[in-house]
Design an enzyme around this catalytic site. Structure first.
Site, mmCIF file in Angstrom:
data_model
loop_
_atom_site.group_PDB
_atom_site.id
_atom_site.type_symbol
_atom_site.label_atom_id
_atom_site.label_comp_id
_atom_site.label_asym_id
_atom_site.label_seq_id
_atom_site.Cartn_x
_atom_site.Cartn_y
_atom_site.Cartn_z
ATOM 1 N N THR A 167 5.405 12.193 0.161
ATOM 2 C CA THR A 167 5.167 12.526 1.554
ATOM 3 C C THR A 167 5.195 11.298 2.440
ATOM 4 O OG1 THR A 167 3.613 13.532 3.096
ATOM 5 C CG2 THR A 167 2.669 12.324 1.271
ATOM 6 N N ASP B 256 4.414 -4.126 1.303
ATOM 7 C CA ASP B 256 4.577 -3.305 0.101
ATOM 8 C C ASP B 256 4.639 -4.187 -1.133
ATOM 9 O OD1 ASP B 256 5.113 -1.463 -1.818
ATOM 10 O OD2 ASP B 256 6.903 -0.638 -0.894
#
Length: 544
Positions: A167, A371
């Site tokens: 998602t 990240d």
């Protein structure tokens, strides 16, 4: 009333257990995917060279940070990948079905631009309904049939990142535009996939496991690897701390080889497509009183290190120099009033020349996703061109990257990145240079897709910073890293960071602050309750 020594010791132990730092030591592993992790003794970034020294295809050997969990009353051991860019914990079932990713997808793990998680038309439609029609829960037959038609039409593929969530947050795909950035493929190498080589969980053997009566768990990646299973909750032990009734998923079928411990924002949980979130590990640690704030600090260590650590509810002041500067996370989507991914503003980027002067390659506020699941970093085309030019590199179309002089691997020059809050992190250019062959080196900064609204910094940049992630207040605090094995740990209270001064240097760590209490060798704990109870205990022994 006089307390005896046993009672006081018990109070001290209780206070420490309630708000003590929770540290996870992880091992660094490399591989093309989660199906192709490096041997235990190989933690260096690796690249595969094909078809000549310059006309070649390089396969990104990604970085994975592995932690060990013990799950359930049976304490099944599982090694999972820690990921700041996703938010769900999932592990392998003891009897799961191992499947293979399609060969065509496996052959496309290169520096091509990946879109991250692949969603089909049905899922895209559902996300639009979640945003604009929150009360509607029944799909039409037309919507179900639409999932047959989309496949990769809207989204490309590639395996350049290791974040693995399905998602993008509520409303992420309301315009059906592909968003490129933090997400990436998970692996799937074929018939040799054993799935359980890093552990599994037998729900039937755990007296404490409870299965949720909810929708199935499902994650699908851009390279067509996937995991499906069930949701449940059980006791999970991490680094000798047991988290009671932690929600997680158990995969019954997967083409990946290892589970994932996602510790990102709740907006990235896969359940957001069903219009709810739950307490993932950082939030559950706070809810259970193990930590006072959903906050953790990350130390990636040097480029050739085999281990690093993540500290929940605390900061290690020995691991950074100067002051921590706090910046607010940026909102990811205009429809959502809060951030759903860890994205912060960068104000400018300068490159230091051999003469000591600097060349500006980026100015103006730009959103950057942090990240740790990505080995490399990805910037916009104009920024990459300016960086390549400043380093006298030559762009290779066949490689999809800049070829640079291997002497830069020994350079003392830096790339200076100014984040919001006027905090500059100096990144050694040597950390950005990757040896592809004896005579060929590649710049480990790639071009971000033009369809992306943000750039991405992977671990080749982030390891130069000590980073504190505050999920409660949507903040990130950064400072220049200090590489050391020493510790000066401060527990963070509910009010947040109060001492932002680092005691580390480039060669050694500093000392404790005057307000800290010595808890153990090499560790400083700031805990008023502990200090009070310890004082009472000392006074008791003096009086008797």
């Amino acid at each position: 009333m006089r307390l005896n020594s046993v009672a006081l010791l018990s109070l001290v132990a209780t206070a420490l257990a309630a708000k003590a730092p929770f540290k996870i030591d992880f091992e660094v592993r490399r591989g093309e995917s989660k199906d192709d992790l490096s041997p235990e003794d190989d933690s260096n970034p690796r690249f595969v060279k094909r078809d000549g020294s310059l006309d070649m295809t390089l396969t990104n050997k990604q970085t994975f940070y592995m932690a060990t969990l013990k799950i359930g009353s049976n304490e099944d051991e599982n090694r999972v990948l820690e990921d700041t860019g996703s938010s769900d914990l999932w592990v392998m079932s003891h009897d799961l079905k191992c499947v293979s990713a399609p060969i065509s997808k496996r052959n496309e793990r290169s520096f091509g631009h990946g879109t991250g998680v692949k969603l089909n038309e049905r899922e895209l439609m559902q996300k639009r309904k979640n945003l604009y029609q929150p009360s509607r829960t029944i799909e039409t037959d037309e919507e179900k049939e639409a999932s047959e038609k989309i496949h990769n039409k809207l989204f490309g593929f590639g395996s350049i990142y290791s974040t693995v969530y399905i998602t993008e947050g509520p409303g992420a795909y309301s315009t059906f535009s592909p968003l490129v950035g933090t997400e990436g493929g998970s692996g799937g190498s074929g018939g040799s996939n054993t799935c359980r080589s890093y552990g599994s969980f037998n729900t039937e053997n755990s007296d404490t496991f409870k299965k949720n009566n909810t929708n199935d768990f499902e994650i699908q990646y851009a390279d067509d690897t996937s995991a499906i299973g069930i949701w449940g909750y059980d006791d999970v032990t991490i680094s000798n701390v047991t988290v009671k009734d932690l929600s997680f998923a158990i995969a019954n079928e997967t083409s990946s080889d290892v589970g994932v411990l996602g510790i990102g924002l709740p907006g990235l949980e896969v359940t957001t497509q069903l219009r709810y979130t739950y307490q993932n590990l950082p939030l559950k640690l706070k809810a259970d009183g193990i930590i006072a704030k959903s906050l953790y600090s990350l130390y990636l260590n040097t480029a050739d290190a085999k281990a690093g650590s993540i500290l929940f509810g605390a900061i290690d002041h020995a691991k950074y120099q100067g002051d921590l500067v706090t910046v607010k996370m940026m909102r990811t989507y205009s429809q959502i009033s809060y951030p759903v991914r860890i994205q912060v503003p960068v104000l400018k980027i300068d490159v230091e020349s051999s003469s000591g002067s600097t060349t500006n390659i980026l100015s103006g506020t730009t959103g950057v996703v942090l990240d740790t699941g990505s080995t490399l970093s990805y910037v916009f085309s104009d920024t990459l061109q300016s960086l390549g030019k400043a380093l006298n590199g030559q762009y290779s179309n066949s490689v999809g990257a800049y070829v640079v002089n291997c002497n830069l691997a020994d350079s003392s020059r830096t790339v200076d990145i100014e984040f919001g809050g006027n905090k500059t992190i100096k990144v050694p250019i040597s950390d950005l240079v990757l040896q592809a062959s004896k005579s060929t080196c590649i710049l480990g900064v790639m071009q971000q897709s033009s369809s992306s609204s943000y750039m991405l910094f992977g671990d080749n940049i982030l390891r130069s910073a000590y980073i504190v992630y505050d999920l409660d207040d949507y903040e990130v605090s950064l400072a220049q890293v200090s590489y050391t094995n020493k510790e000066s740990i401060e527990v963070i209270g509910a009010s947040g960071i109060t001492n932002s001064s680092g005691s580390g240097t480039t060669s050694s760590s500093g000392t404790s602050t005057s307000t800290s209490t010595r808890h153990s060798a090499g560790s400083i704990i700031s805990n008023p309750v502990y200090g009070l109870l310890l004082s009472l205990l000392i006074s008791y022994y003096v009086l008797v």
